[in-house]
Design an enzyme around this catalytic site. Structure first.
Site, mmCIF file in Angstrom:
data_model
loop_
_atom_site.group_PDB
_atom_site.id
_atom_site.type_symbol
_atom_site.label_atom_id
_atom_site.label_comp_id
_atom_site.label_asym_id
_atom_site.label_seq_id
_atom_site.Cartn_x
_atom_site.Cartn_y
_atom_site.Cartn_z
ATOM 1 N N ARG A 57 0.795 -1.224 0.000
ATOM 2 C CA ARG A 57 0.000 0.000 0.000
ATOM 3 C C ARG A 57 0.829 1.276 0.000
ATOM 4 N NH1 ARG A 57 -2.744 -3.847 1.837
ATOM 5 N NH2 ARG A 57 -0.682 -4.392 2.552
ATOM 6 N N THR A 58 1.764 1.358 0.934
ATOM 7 C CA THR A 58 2.433 2.646 1.137
ATOM 8 C C THR A 58 3.262 2.999 -0.095
ATOM 9 O OG1 THR A 58 2.524 2.024 3.451
ATOM 10 C CG2 THR A 58 3.803 3.944 2.800
ATOM 11 N N LYS A 86 26.483 -2.650 -0.369
ATOM 12 C CA LYS A 86 27.954 -2.614 -0.436
ATOM 13 C C LYS A 86 28.538 -1.824 0.726
ATOM 14 C CE LYS A 86 27.309 -2.147 -5.416
ATOM 15 N NZ LYS A 86 27.398 -1.128 -6.468
ATOM 16 N N ARG A 107 11.060 4.064 3.590
ATOM 17 C CA ARG A 107 10.704 3.051 4.591
ATOM 18 C C ARG A 107 11.961 2.264 4.910
ATOM 19 N NH1 ARG A 107 5.625 -1.032 4.631
ATOM 20 N NH2 ARG A 107 4.677 0.932 5.293
ATOM 21 N N HIS A 135 4.610 5.698 11.638
ATOM 22 C CA HIS A 135 4.105 5.619 10.265
ATOM 23 C C HIS A 135 3.120 6.797 10.125
ATOM 24 C CE1 HIS A 135 2.951 4.155 6.446
ATOM 25 N NE2 HIS A 135 2.691 2.902 6.723
HETATM 26 N N1 CP Z 1 -0.347 -0.089 5.905
HETATM 27 C C1 CP Z 1 0.863 -0.332 5.342
HETATM 28 O O1 CP Z 1 1.860 0.289 5.686
HETATM 29 O O2 CP Z 1 0.853 -1.282 4.372
HETATM 30 P P1 CP Z 1 2.137 -1.739 3.551
HETATM 31 O O3 CP Z 1 3.093 -2.371 4.516
HETATM 32 O O4 CP Z 1 1.621 -2.693 2.523
HETATM 33 O O5 CP Z 1 2.747 -0.505 2.939
#
Ligand code: CP
Length: 335
Positions: A57-58, A86, A107, A135
């Site tokens: 999703r993100t 590396k 991320r 998040h």
């Molecule tokens: N909600 C969420 O962060 O989903 P993903 O890990 O799929 O990005």
């Protein structure tokens, strides 16, 4: 806060007025997110989408949001396909990439790592999830979802009663969302988890210090029977260490239609940041709720696009220019 040029690293940087601004701009993005219309306001701009941890999703909704604004996206997925494999440092990686792109989404599995990316560059950096830390954009799309489910009445976000269920220790979405909700007034939080994976004391204290009611329990029924929102989360297998024994928590809680009908108010909304763990031995949110009107989880994922478009527009300073390049969509779009 001043949005233009800012980083989005933690929900702690937001005031209630900032939330109001983000939700207002997100609403204006809906026609472009659906898409009923298109805009080229970010034509020529490039997003660096760096995901060193699994995501569906993100990563995709950040990419789609940037594309919907007319910009281009360059992805890095996994350490093995970057020169970090590396031995390159976060500092060097961030400095180098900021010469190629206009804004970064990162991320990373380590808490605090996205801050290090931001400290190494002068382009805006957005935290797409840093380990068990935060998040923040998930929390923004979560609050936008509740706002829309509550007839788009910002004031109705005050006085909310929410039950948060599952792995509250490792679940960064819970950390960010509960802190964000504590900006509102007179909230009640019921945190449902086995004691060993309850929400960190630091967050509980922040919420209590902001004047809200907090109950911590391991009883599912206490968290779902007198609330406006049930927020279910997955047991975060990837963040358990050997001593924590993930398998003993797998399938600890399950919410299905029968449990919902027996214990929840008929208007209670069910949310989940997703992914849900649909393996039979886990199954915290059963498929038998998939077509139930109060299951908001897929509306929630859809909301990720306008909210992330709003952030891009605010951080890159183009909120007032969206309509200048607006045109109609030519291709087939299902209703
Ligand atoms: N909600 C969420 O962060 O989903 P993903 O890990 O799929 O990005």
């Amino acid at each position: 806060m001043e949005f233009k040029g800012a980083n989005i690293l933690s929900v702690e940087q937001f005031s209630i007025e900032d939330i109001r601004t983000i939700l207002r701009v997100a609403e204006t993005m809906e026609p472009y997110a659906l898409p009923q219309k298109k805009t080229r306001v970010l034509e020529g701009a490039i997003l660096g989408n760096l995901f060193f941890e699994a995501s569906t999703r993100t990563r995709l909704s950040f990419g789609a949001a940037f594309n919907r604004l007319g910009g281009s996206v360059r992805d890095v997925v996994g350490f093995q396909f970057s020169s970090m494999a590396k031995g390159e440092s976060i500092y060097d990686t961030s400095r180098v990439i900021s010469g190629y792109v206009d804004i970064l989404v990162v991320r990373h599995p380590q808490e605090g790592s996205v801050l290090k990316f931001a400290q190494a560059t002068n382009i805006p950096v957005i935290n797409g999830g840093d380990g068990a830390g935060e998040h923040p954009t998930q929390a923004l799309l979560d609050i936008y979802t509740v706002y829309k489910e509550k007839e788009k009445n910002f004031d109705k976000l005050n006085g909310l009663k929410i039950g948060m269920i599952g792995d509250l220790k490792h679940g960064r979405t819970v950390h960010s969302f509960s802190k964000l909700l504590s900006l509102f007034e007179d909230m009640k939080f019921i945190f449902v988890a086995p004691e060993q994976i309850q929400i960190p004391d630091k967050i509980v204290n922040q919420i209590k210090n902001a004047g809200h009611a907090v109950i911590q329990t391991d009883k599912l029924i206490e968290g779902i029977s007198d609330v406006d929102v049930v927020y279910v989360t997955r047991m975060q297998e990837e963040r358990f260490n050997e001593k924590e024994n993930f398998s003993s928590y797998q399938g600890y809680y399950t919410i299905n239609r029968q449990i919902y009908d027996k214990y929840c108010y008929p208007q209670t909304i069910i949310m989940h940041p997703l992914p849900r763990d649909s393996r039979p031995q886990s199954n915290e949110l059963d498929n038998d709720l998939n077509n139930y009107k109060n299951l908001a989880i897929f509306r929630q994922t859809d909301n990720g696009v306008p909210v992330r478009m709003a952030l891009f527009a605010l951080l890159l300073g183009v909120v007032d220019k969206i309509q200048e390049t607006e045109s109609n969509v030519q291709w087939y779009v299902p209703s």
